[in-house]
Design an enzyme around this catalytic site. Structure first.
Site, PDB file in Angstrom:
ATOM      1  N   HIS A 253      35.115  25.346  37.681  1.00  7.46           N
ATOM      2  CA  HIS A 253      36.202  24.456  38.090  1.00  7.46           C
ATOM      3  C   HIS A 253      35.980  23.865  39.473  1.00  7.46           C
ATOM      4  O   HIS A 253      35.424  24.504  40.371  1.00  7.46           O
ATOM      5  CB  HIS A 253      37.557  25.156  37.975  1.00  7.46           C
ATOM      6  CG  HIS A 253      37.826  26.255  38.960  1.00  7.46           C
ATOM      7  ND1 HIS A 253      38.406  26.040  40.184  1.00  7.46           N
ATOM      8  CD2 HIS A 253      37.635  27.601  38.890  1.00  7.46           C
ATOM      9  CE1 HIS A 253      38.557  27.196  40.823  1.00  7.46           C
ATOM     10  NE2 HIS A 253      38.095  28.157  40.058  1.00  7.46           N
TER      11      HIS A 253
ATOM     12  N   GLU B 280      42.154  24.423  37.318  1.00  3.87           N
ATOM     13  CA  GLU B 280      42.049  25.842  36.947  1.00  3.87           C
ATOM     14  C   GLU B 280      43.027  26.686  37.741  1.00  3.87           C
ATOM     15  O   GLU B 280      43.619  27.636  37.214  1.00  3.87           O
ATOM     16  CB  GLU B 280      40.612  26.323  37.178  1.00  3.87           C
ATOM     17  CG  GLU B 280      40.308  27.720  36.638  1.00  3.87           C
ATOM     18  CD  GLU B 280      40.554  28.849  37.647  1.00  3.87           C
ATOM     19  OE1 GLU B 280      40.410  30.024  37.269  1.00  3.87           O
ATOM     20  OE2 GLU B 280      40.892  28.553  38.825  1.00  3.87           O
ATOM     21  N   GLU B 281      43.213  26.353  39.016  1.00  5.05           N
ATOM     22  CA  GLU B 281      44.029  27.180  39.897  1.00  5.05           C
ATOM     23  C   GLU B 281      45.518  27.136  39.560  1.00  5.05           C
ATOM     24  O   GLU B 281      46.296  27.922  40.091  1.00  5.05           O
ATOM     25  CB  GLU B 281      43.821  26.748  41.354  1.00  5.05           C
ATOM     26  CG  GLU B 281      42.416  26.987  41.892  1.00  5.05           C
ATOM     27  CD  GLU B 281      42.088  28.460  42.104  1.00  5.05           C
ATOM     28  OE1 GLU B 281      42.934  29.319  41.776  1.00  5.05           O
ATOM     29  OE2 GLU B 281      40.984  28.745  42.592  1.00  5.05           O
TER      30      GLU B 281
ATOM     31  N   HIS C  33      40.462  33.370  48.138  1.00  2.68           N
ATOM     32  CA  HIS C  33      41.650  32.566  48.454  1.00  2.68           C
ATOM     33  C   HIS C  33      41.976  32.598  49.938  1.00  2.68           C
ATOM     34  O   HIS C  33      43.133  32.605  50.340  1.00  2.68           O
ATOM     35  CB  HIS C  33      42.847  33.004  47.599  1.00  2.68           C
ATOM     36  CG  HIS C  33      42.770  32.482  46.201  1.00  2.68           C
ATOM     37  ND1 HIS C  33      43.884  32.212  45.431  1.00  2.68           N
ATOM     38  CD2 HIS C  33      41.713  32.158  45.419  1.00  2.68           C
ATOM     39  CE1 HIS C  33      43.511  31.755  44.248  1.00  2.68           C
ATOM     40  NE2 HIS C  33      42.192  31.715  44.216  1.00  2.68           N
TER      41      HIS C  33
END
Length: 375
Positions: free
Chosen positions: A90, A230-231, A342
């Site tokens: 992604h 995707e996130e 993250h």
């Protein structure tokens, strides 16, 4: 690194939150132009670079490509009976969208992706407005003036305020609701690691591009897919599961490497940096096909590629997006162990990146379309 650090640097430092992956898409299309047979972008923004398999009758005796109708007028793949593999990584990174500009000129934002609010204090950001990029900071009140109640208050993303150094009128003129915000950080080599923002999942986009560069004359058709959103729910991969409809899908993503002093329990480390690429067995979104991950492990062992097994207790990947979107599909996943996910200091070992590329290439080069992945 054995490979092109400048390309990895470009990919990770570029900005692209879910739904707005334009800058990454341009890089991917540029790189695909030199390595694949055809490139297309769908309505969501997924980029698919396809290398035709020589075992699928896509090449004539004189070496020219045959017109087998493998792509329809709308750009979707037709069902011509050829065996195909989708490989997905992604493009999007976590970020924010502006939801309000206060009278004093501070920005309030809505998160695009999963943030740990603890890591947001005192971060520098870029606000992407129609008038150009603005530098901003997520402020943190000095500890000298905090009340006891403020000290004990838990950090929340909705409490984030971004200071762009402008008064209310000027901020309102330059920033609008819907403008995007990304975190700032450069990508550098740090000892044996590469560290920066958005290694999740640009390091795997890099892996995908490097594999496409190295693959020549595969037996099966390979769709290299750089996916979007995707996130925020594996949305791009779910759409591609229908549009591409592969016989086999391999997802590429980073995974947790909690091999740091703060984690005392080795069972919670998931993976270790420097110990090789990871073959995913499960995460919270998918249990990979046992026959696919067994073949990944066999290939790694035969080629003497360093690898480890990944059992991830939380977090989902594009693997799940392909598994049952258009009927049941065998899926597997190759992961790159990464510390500090993250955050703007995500860190991966150069040897693990190389091992992940090697395993992907070896797996695709040995895929004939004759392996039985049914259970």
């Amino acid at each position: 690194m054995e490979h092109d650090f400048e390309l990895l640097e470009e990919l990770t430092e570029a900005r692209g939150v879910p739904g707005y992956e334009d800058r990454i898409r341009e890089i991917v299309r540029r790189e695909f132009d030199e390595t694949v047979d055809r490139v297309r972008t769908d309505a969501m923004g997924n980029v698919v670079g396809t290398i035709e398999g020589i075992g699928d009758g896509n090449e004539s005796a004189d070496g020219s490509e045959s017109d087998d109708g493998s792509e329809s007028d709308d750009g979707s793949e037709s069902d011509d009976g050829s065996y195909s593999v989708a490989v997905a990584a992604h493009m999007d990174e976590i970020g924010f969208m502006v939801k309000h500009v206060t009278d004093e000129g501070f920005l309030q934002v809505d998160a695009l992706g999963g943030f740990d609010p603890r890591v947001l204090r005192a971060q520098r950001v870029t606000v992407h407005s129609d008038d150009g990029d603005l530098t901003g900071v997520i402020g943190s009140v000095p500890p000298h003036t905090l009340t006891e109640e403020q000290r004990e208050k838990k950090d929340e993303v909705e409490d984030v305020y971004i200071d762009v150094g402008l008064d209310g009128d000027a901020a309102s003129e330059q920033v609008a609701v819907g403008d995007l915000v990304t975190l700032d950080q450069t990508t550098v080599e740090m000892g044996e690691l590469v560290t920066g923002k958005a290694l999740d999942d640009r390091v795997c986009v890099f892996q995908l591009l490097e594999a496409a560069r190295r693959i020549e004359d595969p037996d099966v058709t390979i769709h290299f897919a750089a996916t979007v959103q995707e996130e925020v729910g594996l949305r791009g991969a779910q759409a591609l599961g229908v549009d591409v409809d592969p016989d086999l899908a391999i997802a590429l993503d980073v995974t947790v490497a909690n091999d740091v002093p703060q984690i005392g329990d080795e069972s919670k480390q998931v993976t270790e940096v420097g110990e090789g690429t990871a073959v995913k067995l499960k995460d919270s979104s998918v249990i990979t096909n046992p026959k696919v991950n067994r073949r990944l492990r066999d290939v790694a062992e035969r080629r003497e590629i360093d690898h480890q097994l990944e059992v991830l207790p939380a977090g989902g990947t594009d693997t799940a997006g392909f598994q049952n979107t258009h009927g049941a599909k065998p899926v597997g996943a190759i992961s790159i162990p990464t510390r500090y996910l993250h955050t703007v200091t995500e860190s991966a070992h150069v040897d693990d990146i190389d091992a992940a590329i090697d395993l992907l290439v070896a797996f695709l080069e040995t895929e004939t379309g004759e392996n039985d992945y049914t259970l």
